[in-house]
Enzyme design. Structure first.
Site, mmCIF file in Angstrom:
data_model
loop_
_atom_site.group_PDB
_atom_site.id
_atom_site.type_symbol
_atom_site.label_atom_id
_atom_site.label_comp_id
_atom_site.label_asym_id
_atom_site.label_seq_id
_atom_site.Cartn_x
_atom_site.Cartn_y
_atom_site.Cartn_z
ATOM 1 N N GLY A 1 0.802 -1.227 0.000
ATOM 2 C CA GLY A 1 0.000 0.000 0.000
ATOM 3 C C GLY A 1 0.826 1.264 0.000
ATOM 4 C CG LEU B 1 -1.178 1.766 -3.893
ATOM 5 C CD1 LEU B 1 -2.428 1.492 -4.723
ATOM 6 C CD2 LEU B 1 -0.210 0.581 -3.959
ATOM 7 N N GLY C 1 5.500 4.415 -8.864
ATOM 8 C CA GLY C 1 6.244 3.178 -9.128
ATOM 9 C C GLY C 1 5.308 1.977 -9.126
ATOM 10 C CG HIS C 2 3.222 0.753 -5.504
ATOM 11 N ND1 HIS C 2 3.265 1.709 -4.525
ATOM 12 C CD2 HIS C 2 3.846 -0.331 -4.998
ATOM 13 C CE1 HIS C 2 3.897 1.244 -3.472
ATOM 14 N NE2 HIS C 2 4.271 0.006 -3.729
ATOM 15 C CD GLU D 1 15.151 -3.879 -12.893
ATOM 16 O OE1 GLU D 1 15.760 -2.794 -13.049
ATOM 17 O OE2 GLU D 1 15.141 -4.789 -13.735
ATOM 18 C CE LYS D 2 12.062 1.329 -3.191
ATOM 19 N NZ LYS D 2 12.465 0.679 -1.919
ATOM 20 C CG MET E 1 8.856 7.352 -6.962
ATOM 21 S SD MET E 1 7.373 7.408 -7.948
ATOM 22 C CE MET E 1 7.605 9.001 -8.698
ATOM 23 C CB SER E 2 10.453 4.128 -1.204
ATOM 24 O OG SER E 2 10.193 3.509 0.039
ATOM 25 N NE ARG F 1 10.683 1.169 5.367
ATOM 26 C CZ ARG F 1 10.554 -0.015 4.794
ATOM 27 N NH1 ARG F 1 10.702 -0.130 3.494
ATOM 28 N NH2 ARG F 1 10.266 -1.088 5.509
#
Ligand code: PAF
Length: 282
Positions: A31, A33, A36-37, A150-151, A186-187, A189
């Site tokens: 979640g 989002l 990237g997602h 790929e992160k 992108m993350s 976090r």
């Protein structure tokens, strides 16, 4: 958009899709989002008849209770983002009980040593938790294709290994990293960073880019020392690791071999938040 909170009705629903020979693409997420997602989902929508997205903050992959507690949970906003993207997406947002039937515990996996490098060294038990949840979700969703960013390159290799060792009938597709305007990977976090920290975190990709430039002429030891030095006087960012490793085995590269593919991997802590990133070097 069809939303399922329990595995039994979801499996029922997916059975009729499978029976009509339609393909299922799957994007597992925790979640919060971001673009990237959404890129993973767009690829799945292009390549499959049906796309399933899961949103589940998996407790067994968190070695740090504070990280689990503070992990962003934004289900309502996520549902809006999914509906805007394509309301044919099927969302599975299970409870812990639905996944673990009781106390959440991890299965123990042997990923041929992939689990002992980098994240594995700093996050004990993390990859057993990831292996457990991804295997469980694959059993429930039975996808033809599953999409991972790929992160988390180590996670991607581990999921591929889990699939091949367990002879699961799913193709694992790795997708390129999406970056913010300042090149921060992108993350979910990133949401926990202050605007100032988020801006300054552009340093991570700058370091990776320079490491890539240095890779053709300098030794991996020289590059690693340079990276350590770059963080030494930085009071805000703590370098947890920087490693140049063989893409296939994830073993640290001490002497370059022209026939192998290498990547740099980095983990940095800022204000108790762990950020990771990676770049292909050759
Ligand atoms: O990458 C993630 O978000 C998680 O590790 C995953 C693959 C959804 C498993 O919980």
């Amino acid at each position: 958009m069809p939303i399922f909170y329990g595995k039994a009705p979801l499996m029922d629903y997916l059975k009729s899709i499978k029976d009509s020979q339609k393909t299922i693409g799957f994007v597992p997420t925790m979640g919060a989002l971001h673009e990237g997602h959404l890129a993973l989902m767009k690829k799945s929508l292009q390549e499959n008849d049906t796309t399933v997205v899961s949103i589940f903050v998996n407790p067994t992959q968190f070695n740090n209770p504070e990280d689990l507690e503070k992990y962003p949970r934004t289900l309502e906003e996520d549902i809006k983002k999914l509906t805007n993207l394509d309301d044919s997406i099927i969302l599975y947002a299970p409870t812990v009980e639905d996944i673990y039937d009781g106390k959440p515990t991890s299965q123990s996996f042997d990923f041929d040593g992939l689990e002992n490098q980098m994240e594995g060294k700093f996050r004990p038990g993390h990859f057993n938790g990831v292996g457990t949840i991804v295997k469980r979700l694959f059993e429930i969703v039975t996808p033809n294709n599953a999409y991972f960013g790929e992160k988390d390159f180590q996670q991607l290799q581990i999921v591929k290994k889990m699939v091949s060792k367990n002879k699961l009938q799913v193709k694992v597709v790795g997708c390129p990293i999406h970056r913010e305007a300042n090149n921060l990977a992108m993350s979910s976090r990133n949401e926990r960073l202050t605007p100032q920290e988020r801006e300054q975190a552009s340093l991570i990709y700058k370091i990776l880019r320079t490491a890539k430039e240095k890779f053709s002429k300098d030794s991996t030891l020289t590059i690693s020392k340079w990276v350590q030095k770059a963080f030494e006087n930085n009071t805000q960012f703590t370098l947890e690791y920087f490693t140049i490793a063989d893409e296939a085995t994830l073993l640290t590269c001490t002497r370059k071999n022209k026939t192998k593919k290498y990547r740099a991997f980095i983990a940095v802590i800022v204000n108790n938040i762990r950020l990771i990133d990676t770049i292909s070097l050759n």
